[in-house]
Design a protein around this motif. Structure first.
Motif, PDB file in Angstrom:
ATOM      1  N   ALA A  81      22.531   6.267   6.092  1.00 27.48           N
ATOM      2  CA  ALA A  81      21.822   5.069   6.549  1.00 27.48           C
ATOM      3  C   ALA A  81      20.534   4.831   5.759  1.00 27.48           C
ATOM      4  O   ALA A  81      19.938   3.763   5.846  1.00 27.48           O
ATOM      5  CB  ALA A  81      21.495   5.189   8.036  1.00 27.48           C
ATOM      6  N   SER A  82      20.132   5.821   4.972  1.00 26.27           N
ATOM      7  CA  SER A  82      18.874   5.718   4.239  1.00 26.27           C
ATOM      8  C   SER A  82      18.957   4.689   3.111  1.00 26.27           C
ATOM      9  O   SER A  82      19.983   4.552   2.451  1.00 26.27           O
ATOM     10  CB  SER A  82      18.510   7.080   3.639  1.00 26.27           C
ATOM     11  OG  SER A  82      17.353   6.962   2.831  1.00 26.27           O
ATOM     12  N   THR A  83      17.862   3.993   2.903  1.00 30.37           N
ATOM     13  CA  THR A  83      17.768   3.082   1.757  1.00 30.37           C
ATOM     14  C   THR A  83      17.028   3.746   0.590  1.00 30.37           C
ATOM     15  O   THR A  83      16.804   3.107  -0.437  1.00 30.37           O
ATOM     16  CB  THR A  83      17.061   1.768   2.150  1.00 30.37           C
ATOM     17  OG1 THR A  83      15.761   2.073   2.662  1.00 30.37           O
ATOM     18  CG2 THR A  83      17.870   1.005   3.179  1.00 30.37           C
ATOM     19  N   ARG A  84      16.671   5.023   0.759  1.00 31.04           N
ATOM     20  CA  ARG A  84      16.059   5.780  -0.344  1.00 31.04           C
ATOM     21  C   ARG A  84      17.059   5.763  -1.501  1.00 31.04           C
ATOM     22  O   ARG A  84      18.256   5.949  -1.304  1.00 31.04           O
ATOM     23  CB  ARG A  84      15.802   7.216   0.122  1.00 31.04           C
ATOM     24  CG  ARG A  84      15.267   8.131  -0.964  1.00 31.04           C
ATOM     25  CD  ARG A  84      15.285   9.590  -0.517  1.00 31.04           C
ATOM     26  NE  ARG A  84      16.649  10.059  -0.401  1.00 31.04           N
ATOM     27  CZ  ARG A  84      17.177  10.562   0.696  1.00 31.04           C
ATOM     28  NH1 ARG A  84      16.483  10.674   1.798  1.00 31.04           N
ATOM     29  NH2 ARG A  84      18.440  10.962   0.709  1.00 31.04           N
ATOM     30  N   HIS A  85      16.579   5.519  -2.695  1.00 24.11           N
ATOM     31  CA  HIS A  85      17.496   5.415  -3.824  1.00 24.11           C
ATOM     32  C   HIS A  85      16.778   5.669  -5.139  1.00 24.11           C
ATOM     33  O   HIS A  85      15.563   5.741  -5.196  1.00 24.11           O
ATOM     34  CB  HIS A  85      18.158   4.034  -3.860  1.00 24.11           C
ATOM     35  CG  HIS A  85      17.208   2.922  -4.168  1.00 24.11           C
ATOM     36  ND1 HIS A  85      16.372   2.376  -3.221  1.00 24.11           N
ATOM     37  CD2 HIS A  85      16.944   2.256  -5.319  1.00 24.11           C
ATOM     38  CE1 HIS A  85      15.649   1.415  -3.778  1.00 24.11           C
ATOM     39  NE2 HIS A  85      15.980   1.338  -5.058  1.00 24.11           N
ATOM     40  N   PHE A  86      17.549   5.795  -6.186  1.00 30.32           N
ATOM     41  CA  PHE A  86      17.031   5.791  -7.549  1.00 30.32           C
ATOM     42  C   PHE A  86      17.772   4.699  -8.291  1.00 30.32           C
ATOM     43  O   PHE A  86      18.779   4.179  -7.816  1.00 30.32           O
ATOM     44  CB  PHE A  86      17.169   7.165  -8.235  1.00 30.32           C
ATOM     45  CG  PHE A  86      18.529   7.768  -8.144  1.00 30.32           C
ATOM     46  CD1 PHE A  86      19.495   7.479  -9.084  1.00 30.32           C
ATOM     47  CD2 PHE A  86      18.848   8.629  -7.105  1.00 30.32           C
ATOM     48  CE1 PHE A  86      20.761   8.026  -9.002  1.00 30.32           C
ATOM     49  CE2 PHE A  86      20.109   9.206  -7.010  1.00 30.32           C
ATOM     50  CZ  PHE A  86      21.061   8.898  -7.963  1.00 30.32           C
ATOM     51  N   CYS A  87      17.261   4.325  -9.447  1.00 33.11           N
ATOM     52  CA  CYS A  87      17.792   3.160 -10.154  1.00 33.11           C
ATOM     53  C   CYS A  87      18.044   3.486 -11.622  1.00 33.11           C
ATOM     54  O   CYS A  87      17.202   4.096 -12.280  1.00 33.11           O
ATOM     55  CB  CYS A  87      16.786   2.017 -10.029  1.00 33.11           C
ATOM     56  SG  CYS A  87      17.309   0.506 -10.863  1.00 33.11           S
ATOM     57  N   PHE A  88      19.187   3.048 -12.117  1.00 35.10           N
ATOM     58  CA  PHE A  88      19.516   3.149 -13.534  1.00 35.10           C
ATOM     59  C   PHE A  88      19.337   1.770 -14.169  1.00 35.10           C
ATOM     60  O   PHE A  88      19.891   0.787 -13.671  1.00 35.10           O
ATOM     61  CB  PHE A  88      20.969   3.582 -13.745  1.00 35.10           C
ATOM     62  CG  PHE A  88      21.261   5.001 -13.325  1.00 35.10           C
ATOM     63  CD1 PHE A  88      20.626   6.069 -13.928  1.00 35.10           C
ATOM     64  CD2 PHE A  88      22.193   5.252 -12.333  1.00 35.10           C
ATOM     65  CE1 PHE A  88      20.911   7.370 -13.547  1.00 35.10           C
ATOM     66  CE2 PHE A  88      22.493   6.549 -11.942  1.00 35.10           C
ATOM     67  CZ  PHE A  88      21.848   7.613 -12.548  1.00 35.10           C
ATOM     68  N   ASP A  89      18.599   1.700 -15.266  1.00 34.01           N
ATOM     69  CA  ASP A  89      18.468   0.482 -16.064  1.00 34.01           C
ATOM     70  C   ASP A  89      19.561   0.564 -17.135  1.00 34.01           C
ATOM     71  O   ASP A  89      19.522   1.431 -18.002  1.00 34.01           O
ATOM     72  CB  ASP A  89      17.076   0.425 -16.700  1.00 34.01           C
ATOM     73  CG  ASP A  89      16.851  -0.810 -17.554  1.00 34.01           C
ATOM     74  OD1 ASP A  89      17.691  -1.736 -17.547  1.00 34.01           O
ATOM     75  OD2 ASP A  89      15.815  -0.857 -18.253  1.00 34.01           O
TER      76      ASP A  89
END
Length: 143
Positions: A81-89
């Motif tokens: 349920a977490s919206t914690r995330h990392f992002c790839f460009d």
């Protein structure tokens, strides 16, 4: 002079000379190691890197994420349920989205950000991953 709040935490600026973000860590449950390796190493093409021998007892999984950044996975409870995330460009945003869909994953859109088309997807350990293609500076407050 540093100022602290009632809990003893610093509330005034601490000026450090940040060089870069070195790693991001996310959890995985027992039995998900193979699926994580297939997703990040096989599907996304990240190179797995050896973990330090001093951490061998933790059974971690590390990947190179470009420009010296690393993605670390550790045994721990997932929070789907977490919206914690990392992002790839990434360069090939729409092609990557199609490949994820074709691979049985469920990419989805969220609130648009100017100059940053993006989508999100859960990895096999249910961690949230954002994929974007940064096209320029993000517009600030609308006037």
């Amino acid at each position: 002079m540093a100022v602290s709040d009632s809990a003893g935490l610093l509330t005034s600026p601490v000026h450090m000379r940040l060089r870069r973000l070195q790693n991001v860590s996310s959890p995985f449950a027992d039995g998900e190691q193979g699926a994580l390796r297939a997703f990040y190493g096989g599907f996304l093409g990240l190179g797995e890197i050896p973990t330090p021998f001093t951490l061998a007892h933790h059974e971690l999984i590390w990947f190179s994420a470009g420009d010296g950044a690393e993605l670390h996975f550790f045994r721990g409870p997932a929070d789907p349920a977490s919206t914690r995330h990392f992002c790839f460009d990434i360069e090939d945003l729409e092609e990557s989205r199609r490949r994820l869909q074709d691979g049985g994953h469920k990419p989805y859109d969220d609130t648009p950000i100017p100059s940053r088309p993006r989508f999100f997807c859960r990895d096999p350990a249910r961690n949230l991953v954002e994929f974007t293609s940064v096209e320029g500076p993000c517009a600030g407050k609308q006037s």
